[in-house]
Design a protein around this motif. Structure first.
Motif, mmCIF file in Angstrom:
data_model
loop_
_atom_site.group_PDB
_atom_site.id
_atom_site.type_symbol
_atom_site.label_atom_id
_atom_site.label_comp_id
_atom_site.label_asym_id
_atom_site.label_seq_id
_atom_site.Cartn_x
_atom_site.Cartn_y
_atom_site.Cartn_z
ATOM 1 N N ILE A 51 21.661 28.736 15.306
ATOM 2 C CA ILE A 51 21.542 29.901 16.184
ATOM 3 C C ILE A 51 20.110 30.420 16.172
ATOM 4 O O ILE A 51 19.323 30.106 15.278
ATOM 5 C CB ILE A 51 22.510 31.026 15.752
ATOM 6 N N GLY A 52 19.774 31.234 17.159
ATOM 7 C CA GLY A 52 18.439 31.785 17.255
ATOM 8 C C GLY A 52 18.173 32.838 16.195
ATOM 9 O O GLY A 52 19.094 33.427 15.618
ATOM 10 N N GLY A 53 16.895 33.089 15.962
ATOM 11 C CA GLY A 53 16.516 34.034 14.918
ATOM 12 C C GLY A 53 17.006 35.439 15.189
ATOM 13 O O GLY A 53 17.392 36.168 14.271
ATOM 14 N N ALA A 54 17.021 35.868 16.467
ATOM 15 C CA ALA A 54 17.456 37.223 16.790
ATOM 16 C C ALA A 54 18.924 37.425 16.416
ATOM 17 O O ALA A 54 19.289 38.422 15.778
ATOM 18 C CB ALA A 54 17.238 37.498 18.278
ATOM 19 N N VAL A 55 19.786 36.484 16.801
ATOM 20 C CA VAL A 55 21.198 36.574 16.452
ATOM 21 C C VAL A 55 21.382 36.434 14.945
ATOM 22 O O VAL A 55 22.209 37.128 14.336
ATOM 23 C CB VAL A 55 22.016 35.493 17.191
ATOM 24 N N GLY A 56 20.616 35.553 14.328
ATOM 25 C CA GLY A 56 20.719 35.353 12.885
ATOM 26 C C GLY A 56 20.409 36.620 12.108
ATOM 27 O O GLY A 56 21.102 36.966 11.150
ATOM 28 N N VAL A 57 19.363 37.332 12.523
ATOM 29 C CA VAL A 57 18.996 38.574 11.846
ATOM 30 C C VAL A 57 20.088 39.623 12.030
ATOM 31 O O VAL A 57 20.502 40.293 11.075
ATOM 32 C CB VAL A 57 17.644 39.102 12.374
ATOM 33 N N SER A 58 20.582 39.776 13.261
ATOM 34 C CA SER A 58 21.632 40.761 13.529
ATOM 35 C C SER A 58 22.904 40.430 12.760
ATOM 36 O O SER A 58 23.541 41.308 12.165
ATOM 37 C CB SER A 58 21.919 40.824 15.031
ATOM 38 N N ALA A 59 23.287 39.146 12.744
ATOM 39 C CA ALA A 59 24.505 38.737 12.036
ATOM 40 C C ALA A 59 24.376 38.969 10.542
ATOM 41 O O ALA A 59 25.315 39.433 9.885
ATOM 42 C CB ALA A 59 24.801 37.264 12.322
ATOM 43 N N PRO A 83 22.387 45.712 15.311
ATOM 44 C CA PRO A 83 21.567 45.335 16.470
ATOM 45 C C PRO A 83 20.229 46.062 16.543
ATOM 46 O O PRO A 83 19.315 45.597 17.234
ATOM 47 C CB PRO A 83 22.468 45.704 17.667
ATOM 48 N N LEU A 84 20.104 47.190 15.829
ATOM 49 C CA LEU A 84 18.825 47.898 15.823
ATOM 50 C C LEU A 84 17.722 47.051 15.196
ATOM 51 O O LEU A 84 16.545 47.249 15.483
ATOM 52 C CB LEU A 84 18.956 49.222 15.066
ATOM 53 N N PHE A 85 18.125 46.089 14.333
ATOM 54 C CA PHE A 85 17.143 45.202 13.727
ATOM 55 C C PHE A 85 16.413 44.375 14.787
ATOM 56 O O PHE A 85 15.262 43.992 14.610
ATOM 57 C CB PHE A 85 17.832 44.248 12.737
ATOM 58 N N VAL A 86 17.116 44.082 15.862
ATOM 59 C CA VAL A 86 16.541 43.217 16.903
ATOM 60 C C VAL A 86 16.590 43.907 18.258
ATOM 61 O O VAL A 86 16.706 43.251 19.295
ATOM 62 C CB VAL A 86 17.290 41.857 16.966
ATOM 63 N N LYS A 87 16.504 45.230 18.259
ATOM 64 C CA LYS A 87 16.593 45.975 19.505
ATOM 65 C C LYS A 87 15.610 45.488 20.574
ATOM 66 O O LYS A 87 15.968 45.384 21.755
ATOM 67 C CB LYS A 87 16.374 47.461 19.238
ATOM 68 N N PRO A 88 14.336 45.143 20.225
ATOM 69 C CA PRO A 88 13.406 44.677 21.265
ATOM 70 C C PRO A 88 13.843 43.390 21.952
ATOM 71 O O PRO A 88 13.337 43.051 23.019
ATOM 72 C CB PRO A 88 12.094 44.473 20.496
ATOM 73 N N ALA A 127 13.318 35.879 16.842
ATOM 74 C CA ALA A 127 12.809 37.203 16.465
ATOM 75 C C ALA A 127 11.721 37.024 15.430
ATOM 76 O O ALA A 127 11.958 36.464 14.365
ATOM 77 C CB ALA A 127 13.943 38.061 15.911
ATOM 78 N N ASP A 128 10.506 37.473 15.756
ATOM 79 C CA ASP A 128 9.398 37.273 14.832
ATOM 80 C C ASP A 128 9.274 38.417 13.832
ATOM 81 O O ASP A 128 8.490 38.368 12.906
ATOM 82 C CB ASP A 128 8.082 37.121 15.608
ATOM 83 N N ARG A 129 10.045 39.483 14.021
ATOM 84 C CA ARG A 129 10.023 40.577 13.065
ATOM 85 C C ARG A 129 11.342 41.332 13.150
ATOM 86 O O ARG A 129 12.093 41.181 14.102
ATOM 87 C CB ARG A 129 8.867 41.537 13.349
ATOM 88 N N MET A 130 11.610 42.144 12.152
ATOM 89 C CA MET A 130 12.836 42.928 12.137
ATOM 90 C C MET A 130 12.505 44.390 12.341
ATOM 91 O O MET A 130 11.529 44.901 11.790
ATOM 92 C CB MET A 130 13.577 42.756 10.807
ATOM 93 N N THR A 131 13.290 45.067 13.124
ATOM 94 C CA THR A 131 13.144 46.501 13.302
ATOM 95 C C THR A 131 14.178 47.194 12.433
ATOM 96 O O THR A 131 15.376 47.030 12.666
ATOM 97 C CB THR A 131 13.368 46.899 14.774
ATOM 98 N N PRO A 132 13.774 47.932 11.415
ATOM 99 C CA PRO A 132 14.745 48.586 10.531
ATOM 100 C C PRO A 132 15.547 49.634 11.278
ATOM 101 O O PRO A 132 15.085 50.193 12.274
ATOM 102 C CB PRO A 132 13.873 49.233 9.450
ATOM 103 N N PRO A 133 16.777 49.919 10.832
ATOM 104 C CA PRO A 133 17.606 50.884 11.522
ATOM 105 C C PRO A 133 17.065 52.305 11.479
ATOM 106 O O PRO A 133 17.412 53.129 12.298
ATOM 107 C CB PRO A 133 18.957 50.790 10.791
#
Length: 416
Positions: free
Chosen positions: A140-148, A160-165, A237-243
């Protein structure tokens, strides 16, 4: 026999997801093998290694410590309602235990602790590691991986706020994966609350709840990709957005406590309204003829619907009828009420193994009230896709139900 029954159940659950797929021809059968394999490996590591028992016992002591710490605060604020000395004699043990004053305040403490761990960069580090595992094993892609991965520790709206952008750029399949995983796991803020409720039913319950939330993430990704196959594209996703952002540890505690207050308010409001509505509908059912000398209720009807699924998880048919009703209660009234009902079952209603299966099988936000909360949260984050979120809503509840059933099945297979 139960071992083969559970193995058969895993296959049937995957076939059910495939049968209602939007594009059955696009499904790769390498996916179920990888998904089930990952769940079995993670579950075996967490449940079968000798060190796991020690970890579960340690986590159980952690639950007791958090309960005692919370009680120290509730005693100060609420007096005997919060656990202080009673000015009267209880008519029976536990009569003075009030959910709003003794159970729900744990969410405040857990919310503050999780905010502090995020500020100290401890939880984001764990999330990155789990995200890497999901990307490498399931592709799976990095954005989904981070959110999951975040969903294992935080709620369906916070993750989902981790990957909001990246939410606007996600493919339809990826958006469905984000929604399905969100409804298949539980937040760390309520894990201790559930452990408190079920502590007398299952030893080392917090470790089991955490394990259930972890292995439900790959289960949900598997089911979601069977129901809404992807087209090979992945959003990285190249970075994470904290909640939540904070400039100090104290600010992180204050911000997270505020979020905990909102969560408690939502839980109280939803419990009051949903329980009231279900009560009203059950009153209407009272005008219908009884079945087996027992009045019809929403819980009984949904229980009959879910009983075959419970049987596929490896239970006897008598246990499946009871467990199906618990599944129905979760769908209509949330997993919190289902766990409360499970804790009140007479001793021997479910075997020790069936109790473990249901602990895992109910461990997820796969309910209609939770769906409403998630639609509201995601719709606010990415209003451009609100119509698509609404379209995928009920389907994501079904995906989450199948995913948590798969988690319960895996737990049952490893309980021999």
């Amino acid at each position: 026999m139960a071992y083969f029954q559970g193995s058969f159940g895993l296959v049937v659950i995957c076939l059910l997801a495939w049968a209602i797929s939007e594009n059955r021809r696009a499904v790769s059968w390498k996916l179920p093998l990888a998904g089930i394999g990952l769940q079995l490996v993670i579950a075996a590591l967490l449940l079968k290694l000798p060190v796991s028992r020690e970890l579960f016992l340690w986590m159980n002591s952690l639950v007791l410590a958090i309960e005692q710490a919370t009680e120290a605060g509730t005693k100060l604020v609420f007096g005997y309602l919060g656990g202080g000395p009673l000015p009267f004699e209880e008519p029976f043990p536990g009569a003075a235990w009030i959910l709003a004053f003794r159970g729900l305040p744990i969410i405040l403490v857990m919310s503050a602790l999780s905010g502090l761990l995020f500020y100290w960069k401890i939880l984001p580090l764990i999330v990155r590691g789990f995200s890497w595992l999901l990307r490498r094993s399931l592709g799976i892609g990095g954005a989904v991986g981070v959110s999951a991965a975040a969903n294992v520790f935080v709620g369906m709206v916070e993750a989902p706020l981790f990957v909001k952008p990246y939410l606007l750029r996600l493919t339809r399949a990826e958006l469905f994966m984000v929604m399905s995983v969100g409804l298949s796991t539980v937040a760390g803020t309520v894990m201790v609350l559930y452990a408190t409720i079920l502590g007398h039913v299952i030893p080392g319950v917090l470790g089991h709840i955490l394990t259930a939330s972890i292995i439900s993430a790959p289960a949900a990704l598997l089911i979601a990709r069977l129901m809404v196959p992807d087209n090979g594209e992945a959003t990285e996703a190249d970075r994470m957005t904290p909640p939540a952002e904070a400039d100090s540890a104290m600010e992180a505690i204050v911000n997270s406590t505020g979020m905990g207050i909102k969560l408690i308010a939502n839980i109280i409001a939803m419990l009051i309204v949903i329980v009231a509505l279900v009560y009203l509908v059950n009153q209407l059912f009272a005008f219908l003829p009884n079945v087996d000398d027992t009045p019809l209720t929403i819980q009984r009807i949904t229980g009959w619907i879910f009983a075959p699924l419970a049987w596929l998880m490896g239970m006897s048919w008598n246990e499946a009828l009871v467990s199906g009703e618990l599944f129905g209660t979760r769908l209509v009234l949330t997993e919190f009420v289902a766990y409360l009902d499970m804790s009140k079952l007479p001793m021997g209603t479910l075997s020790e193994r069936a109790n473990v299966i249901m602990l895992y099988g109910l461990c997820g936000f796969a309910s209609l009230p939770s769906l409403g909360i998630m639609i509201g949260g995601l719709g606010a984050m990415v209003p451009e896709r609100r119509a698509e979120i609404l379209e995928l809503g009920f389907k994501s509840v079904l995906a989450a139900t199948l995913a948590t059933a798969m988690t319960g099945t895996v737990a049952g297979l490893l309980s021999f």
